[in-house]
Design a protein around this motif. Structure first.
Motif, PDB file in Angstrom:
ATOM      1  N   LEU A  83       0.858  -1.182   0.000  1.00 55.78           N
ATOM      2  CA  LEU A  83       0.000   0.000   0.000  1.00 55.78           C
ATOM      3  C   LEU A  83       0.893   1.231   0.000  1.00 55.78           C
ATOM      4  CD1 LEU A  83      -2.538  -1.033   2.786  1.00 55.78           C
ATOM      5  CD2 LEU A  83      -2.689  -1.462   0.325  1.00 55.78           C
ATOM      6  N   VAL A  84       0.732   2.070  -1.030  1.00 61.28           N
ATOM      7  CA  VAL A  84       1.561   3.261  -1.165  1.00 61.28           C
ATOM      8  C   VAL A  84       0.639   4.467  -1.254  1.00 61.28           C
ATOM      9  CG1 VAL A  84       3.380   4.399  -2.471  1.00 61.28           C
ATOM     10  CG2 VAL A  84       3.277   1.893  -2.432  1.00 61.28           C
ATOM     11  N   ALA A  85       0.845   5.439  -0.338  1.00 55.93           N
ATOM     12  CA  ALA A  85       0.019   6.645  -0.302  1.00 55.93           C
ATOM     13  C   ALA A  85       0.726   7.784  -1.025  1.00 55.93           C
ATOM     14  CB  ALA A  85      -0.270   7.040   1.135  1.00 55.93           C
ATOM     15  N   TYR A  86      -0.030   8.471  -1.863  1.00 49.18           N
ATOM     16  CA  TYR A  86       0.458   9.637  -2.601  1.00 49.18           C
ATOM     17  C   TYR A  86      -0.419  10.824  -2.225  1.00 49.18           C
ATOM     18  CZ  TYR A  86       2.931   6.304  -5.552  1.00 49.18           C
ATOM     19  OH  TYR A  86       3.764   5.312  -5.994  1.00 49.18           O
ATOM     20  N   PRO A  87       0.143  12.029  -2.166  1.00 48.19           N
ATOM     21  CA  PRO A  87      -0.679  13.188  -1.817  1.00 48.19           C
ATOM     22  C   PRO A  87      -1.755  13.499  -2.860  1.00 48.19           C
ATOM     23  CG  PRO A  87       1.588  13.859  -2.310  1.00 48.19           C
ATOM     24  CD  PRO A  87       1.556  12.360  -2.325  1.00 48.19           C
ATOM     25  N   SER A  88      -1.559  13.015  -4.095  1.00 43.08           N
ATOM     26  CA  SER A  88      -2.535  13.272  -5.159  1.00 43.08           C
ATOM     27  C   SER A  88      -2.252  12.356  -6.350  1.00 43.08           C
ATOM     28  CB  SER A  88      -2.440  14.730  -5.631  1.00 43.08           C
ATOM     29  OG  SER A  88      -1.180  14.963  -6.242  1.00 43.08           O
ATOM     30  N   LYS A  89      -3.209  12.298  -7.262  1.00 38.66           N
ATOM     31  CA  LYS A  89      -2.990  11.553  -8.502  1.00 38.66           C
ATOM     32  C   LYS A  89      -1.859  12.185  -9.308  1.00 38.66           C
ATOM     33  CE  LYS A  89      -7.787  10.076  -8.903  1.00 38.66           C
ATOM     34  NZ  LYS A  89      -9.022  10.174  -9.687  1.00 38.66           N
ATOM     35  N   GLU A  90      -1.788  13.502  -9.241  1.00 37.50           N
ATOM     36  CA  GLU A  90      -0.741  14.202  -9.976  1.00 37.50           C
ATOM     37  C   GLU A  90       0.650  13.834  -9.446  1.00 37.50           C
ATOM     38  OE1 GLU A  90      -4.565  16.025 -10.608  1.00 37.50           O
ATOM     39  OE2 GLU A  90      -3.520  15.650  -8.734  1.00 37.50           O
ATOM     40  N   ALA A  91       0.774  13.649  -8.130  1.00 38.95           N
ATOM     41  CA  ALA A  91       2.057  13.256  -7.550  1.00 38.95           C
ATOM     42  C   ALA A  91       2.453  11.861  -8.041  1.00 38.95           C
ATOM     43  CB  ALA A  91       1.986  13.281  -6.022  1.00 38.95           C
ATOM     44  N   PHE A  92       1.481  10.952  -8.099  1.00 38.37           N
ATOM     45  CA  PHE A  92       1.755   9.613  -8.622  1.00 38.37           C
ATOM     46  C   PHE A  92       2.230   9.706 -10.071  1.00 38.37           C
ATOM     47  CE2 PHE A  92       0.202   6.030 -11.161  1.00 38.37           C
ATOM     48  CZ  PHE A  92       0.929   4.989 -10.587  1.00 38.37           C
ATOM     49  N   THR A  93       1.516  10.468 -10.877  1.00 37.82           N
ATOM     50  CA  THR A  93       1.858  10.616 -12.294  1.00 37.82           C
ATOM     51  C   THR A  93       3.249  11.232 -12.461  1.00 37.82           C
ATOM     52  OG1 THR A  93      -0.468  10.805 -12.872  1.00 37.82           O
ATOM     53  CG2 THR A  93       1.117  11.608 -14.490  1.00 37.82           C
ATOM     54  N   LYS A  94       3.537  12.240 -11.646  1.00 39.57           N
ATOM     55  CA  LYS A  94       4.865  12.876 -11.710  1.00 39.57           C
ATOM     56  C   LYS A  94       5.962  11.854 -11.433  1.00 39.57           C
ATOM     57  CE  LYS A  94       7.647  16.507  -9.620  1.00 39.57           C
ATOM     58  NZ  LYS A  94       7.696  17.574  -8.615  1.00 39.57           N
ATOM     59  N   MET A  95       5.743  11.004 -10.431  1.00 39.40           N
ATOM     60  CA  MET A  95       6.768  10.026 -10.093  1.00 39.40           C
ATOM     61  C   MET A  95       6.982   9.022 -11.224  1.00 39.40           C
ATOM     62  SD  MET A  95       7.183   7.221  -7.078  1.00 39.40           S
ATOM     63  CE  MET A  95       6.317   5.956  -7.999  1.00 39.40           C
ATOM     64  N   VAL A  96       5.887   8.410 -11.698  1.00 39.22           N
ATOM     65  CA  VAL A  96       6.045   7.324 -12.671  1.00 39.22           C
ATOM     66  C   VAL A  96       6.475   7.800 -14.050  1.00 39.22           C
ATOM     67  CG1 VAL A  96       4.493   5.770 -11.436  1.00 39.22           C
ATOM     68  CG2 VAL A  96       3.587   7.184 -13.296  1.00 39.22           C
ATOM     69  N   THR A  97       6.383   9.092 -14.309  1.00 40.91           N
ATOM     70  CA  THR A  97       6.833   9.610 -15.601  1.00 40.91           C
ATOM     71  C   THR A  97       8.236  10.215 -15.529  1.00 40.91           C
ATOM     72  OG1 THR A  97       5.686  11.711 -15.236  1.00 40.91           O
ATOM     73  CG2 THR A  97       4.500  10.004 -16.482  1.00 40.91           C
ATOM     74  N   SER A  98       8.832  10.232 -14.332  1.00 41.76           N
ATOM     75  CA  SER A  98      10.178  10.793 -14.206  1.00 41.76           C
ATOM     76  C   SER A  98      11.205   9.850 -14.840  1.00 41.76           C
ATOM     77  CB  SER A  98      10.531  11.022 -12.731  1.00 41.76           C
ATOM     78  OG  SER A  98      10.781   9.790 -12.080  1.00 41.76           O
TER      79      SER A  98
END
Length: 127
Positions: A83-98
């Motif tokens: 289980l991984v918590a992200y502050p927002s969907k945008e934060a998740f997207t930012k991480m996986v596209t880096s």
């Protein structure tokens, strides 16, 4: 219908993530079935922990599956759950596209035979 490896989202799944309602914290539920190279997934975990902090996310819980209580063993043979918590969907997207995450993703792909990733949001009045 386009078939995928099951390790990355289809274009429709990726687009649907940001199109959904709601904002704020999300928790990604990761169901993991390891390949015959689980040490590769271990290396991915090491690299991604650093990326999580970069976007304000945190690994909340990880555990090995002990026993299937409900479900089809042929379809639900998962080895671990995270289980991984992200502050927002945008934060998740930012991480996986880096670029740094993309470099680590090869370890993930080699270490997994299958995965399911569920994006979960809080619910008003949840108990």
């Amino acid at each position: 219908m386009m078939r995928t490896s099951g390790l990355v989202p289809t274009p429709e799944q990726a687009a649907g993530l940001l199109a959904g309602e709601g904002s704020g914290e999300i928790v990604m539920v990761n169901l993991l079935k390891f390949s015959d190279r689980p040490e590769e997934y271990g290396r991915y975990e090491e690299l991604v922990r650093e990326r999580l902090a970069d976007v304000g996310a945190e690994l909340r819980w990880v555990g090995l599956v002990e026993h299937l209580v409900v479900g089809d063993p042929a379809l639900d043979g998962w080895d671990a759950v995270a289980l991984v918590a992200y502050p927002s969907k945008e934060a998740f997207t930012k991480m996986v596209t880096s670029g740094q995450y993309q470099e680590a993703a090869g370890y993930r792909d080699r270490g997994l035979a299958a995965t399911v990733l569920l994006c979960c949001t809080g619910r008003e009045g949840a108990r």
